[in-house]
Design an enzyme around this catalytic site. Sequence first.
Site, PDB file in Angstrom:
ATOM      1  N   GLU A 131       0.458  -1.006  -0.191  1.00 30.32           N
ATOM      2  CA  GLU A 131      -0.043  -0.175  -0.073  1.00 30.32           C
ATOM      3  C   GLU A 131       0.328   1.581  -0.156  1.00 30.32           C
ATOM      4  O   GLU A 131       0.477   2.215   0.458  1.00 30.32           O
ATOM      5  CB  GLU A 131      -1.447   0.124   1.099  1.00 30.32           C
ATOM      6  CG  GLU A 131      -1.818  -0.819   1.165  1.00 30.32           C
ATOM      7  CD  GLU A 131      -2.660  -1.301   2.450  1.00 30.32           C
ATOM      8  OE1 GLU A 131      -2.732  -0.659   3.791  1.00 30.32           O
ATOM      9  OE2 GLU A 131      -3.697  -2.298   2.231  1.00 30.32           O
ATOM     10  N   ASN A 172       1.837  -5.609  -3.006  1.00 30.38           N
ATOM     11  CA  ASN A 172       0.656  -5.362  -3.557  1.00 30.38           C
ATOM     12  C   ASN A 172       0.068  -4.011  -2.604  1.00 30.38           C
ATOM     13  O   ASN A 172       0.391  -3.197  -2.196  1.00 30.38           O
ATOM     14  CB  ASN A 172       0.535  -5.667  -1.471  1.00 30.38           C
ATOM     15  CG  ASN A 172      -0.353  -6.597  -1.255  1.00 30.38           C
ATOM     16  OD1 ASN A 172      -1.440  -7.703  -2.266  1.00 30.38           O
ATOM     17  ND2 ASN A 172      -0.925  -7.151  -0.297  1.00 30.38           N
ATOM     18  N   HIS A 208     -10.055  -6.730  -1.977  1.00 28.76           N
ATOM     19  CA  HIS A 208     -11.662  -5.923  -0.716  1.00 28.76           C
ATOM     20  C   HIS A 208     -12.686  -5.754  -1.553  1.00 28.76           C
ATOM     21  O   HIS A 208     -12.386  -4.268  -1.407  1.00 28.76           O
ATOM     22  CB  HIS A 208     -10.604  -5.239   0.468  1.00 28.76           C
ATOM     23  CG  HIS A 208      -9.563  -6.308   1.265  1.00 28.76           C
ATOM     24  ND1 HIS A 208     -10.192  -7.306   2.219  1.00 28.76           N
ATOM     25  CD2 HIS A 208      -8.325  -6.150   1.607  1.00 28.76           C
ATOM     26  CE1 HIS A 208      -9.044  -7.597   2.689  1.00 28.76           C
ATOM     27  NE2 HIS A 208      -7.728  -6.487   2.629  1.00 28.76           N
ATOM     28  N   GLU A 238      -5.447 -10.657  -1.184  1.00 31.22           N
ATOM     29  CA  GLU A 238      -6.555 -10.335   0.097  1.00 31.22           C
ATOM     30  C   GLU A 238      -7.847 -10.804  -0.043  1.00 31.22           C
ATOM     31  O   GLU A 238      -8.561 -10.034   0.659  1.00 31.22           O
ATOM     32  CB  GLU A 238      -6.614  -9.588   0.426  1.00 31.22           C
ATOM     33  CG  GLU A 238      -4.601  -9.108   1.280  1.00 31.22           C
ATOM     34  CD  GLU A 238      -4.118  -8.125   1.957  1.00 31.22           C
ATOM     35  OE1 GLU A 238      -4.976  -7.515   2.393  1.00 31.22           O
ATOM     36  OE2 GLU A 238      -3.304  -7.855   2.534  1.00 31.22           O
ATOM     37  N   ASP A 240     -11.873 -10.824  -0.406  1.00 29.89           N
ATOM     38  CA  ASP A 240     -13.313 -10.952   1.047  1.00 29.89           C
ATOM     39  C   ASP A 240     -14.697  -9.902   0.613  1.00 29.89           C
ATOM     40  O   ASP A 240     -13.961  -8.947  -0.437  1.00 29.89           O
ATOM     41  CB  ASP A 240     -12.886 -10.756   2.168  1.00 29.89           C
ATOM     42  CG  ASP A 240     -12.113  -9.278   2.344  1.00 29.89           C
ATOM     43  OD1 ASP A 240     -12.375  -8.551   1.628  1.00 29.89           O
ATOM     44  OD2 ASP A 240     -12.115  -9.703   4.075  1.00 29.89           O
TER      45      ASP A 240
END
Length: 322
Positions: A131, A172, A208, A238, A240
């Site tokens: 990030e 990432n 996400h 990651e 979800d």
Amino acid sequence: MTLSLRSLAEECGIWIGAAVGIEPLSSDGTFCDVLAREFNAITPDNAMKFEHLCPEMGQYNFRDADEIVSFAQVHRMHVRGHTLVWHRRIPQWLLKQDLSRDQVVAVLEEHIFTVAEHFRGRVAAWDVINEAVEENGLFQDSFWLRGIGSEYLELAFRWANQADPGALLFYNEWGGEDLNRKSDAVYSLLQKLVQHRVPVHGIGLQMHVSLMEPPDRQGLVANMRRFADLGLQIYITEMDVQIHNSPGSLKQQLEAQAEMYREILEACFSISTFKGLSTWGVTDRYSWIPQFTGYPDAPLLFDESYQFKPAYWALLDVLQSR
Ligand code: XIL
């Protein structure tokens, strides 16, 4: 072998992973069984963050991270290390200091070497940088950016590569899944790193997402493709899918969620350098999302009592049709 995401992923030659916390791993037997049965990759959710590894100056404690890595070894799973450099979870003892540029460089170098050498040969892929770009396309303000300047990014990849030449090294990022200012900026950054022969091997898209704000499918494919064209591997790191506030009954929400999982994995398979997909957790029971958003939710593949959700069957179906 019984049918599982893991067995099918292995036939396809991809990684299917999950983020894990030390607590369920050391106290919840069902969690461990499902993890080892369904996934061939593990990401420690917090145990490898700087603050967690080194809460006191000069004193690294690898206990939790080692326990997660041992679990992966026993069950022949890949480990995605997360994360060497981030603007969050930097220990207080470090933030409190007033350091010169050379001193910040030395701290970062020592941290990366200490951690990546400790796990050498056991962590297959590192999120070296997490990030580093903001939504507006500028570099994320951080202790590292302020202390070193944007050169910290290149330095981090070079040191990680020296510390563990066998590990795949990823950048990432969240929110840069489809085409937008952030993903444009990340693309320019990685293009530059590749041109300068910095050892970076892949891009991690966190994913996400929420049913209320779905990523643009064509944009996602175009984005993944441009990174792949730089020679980079693509990993959904990651995933979800929040269902909170989306229309319909719970059953309809879970079906819409399954469709989103399906579409995204299908999109990934259209990219030749697609390497794998990990979800940020195994079961809704321990998802980080309710704490993060402030709302109850059900973003993962297994429900709170480890029952398969429609999203699980959707991914299984995509893998089976490969
Ligand atoms: C999250 C963890 O899951 C939580 O337990 C913690 O409180 C905050 O961090 N992007 C990342 C991860 O790269 O490190 C974050 O993990 C989730 C968002």
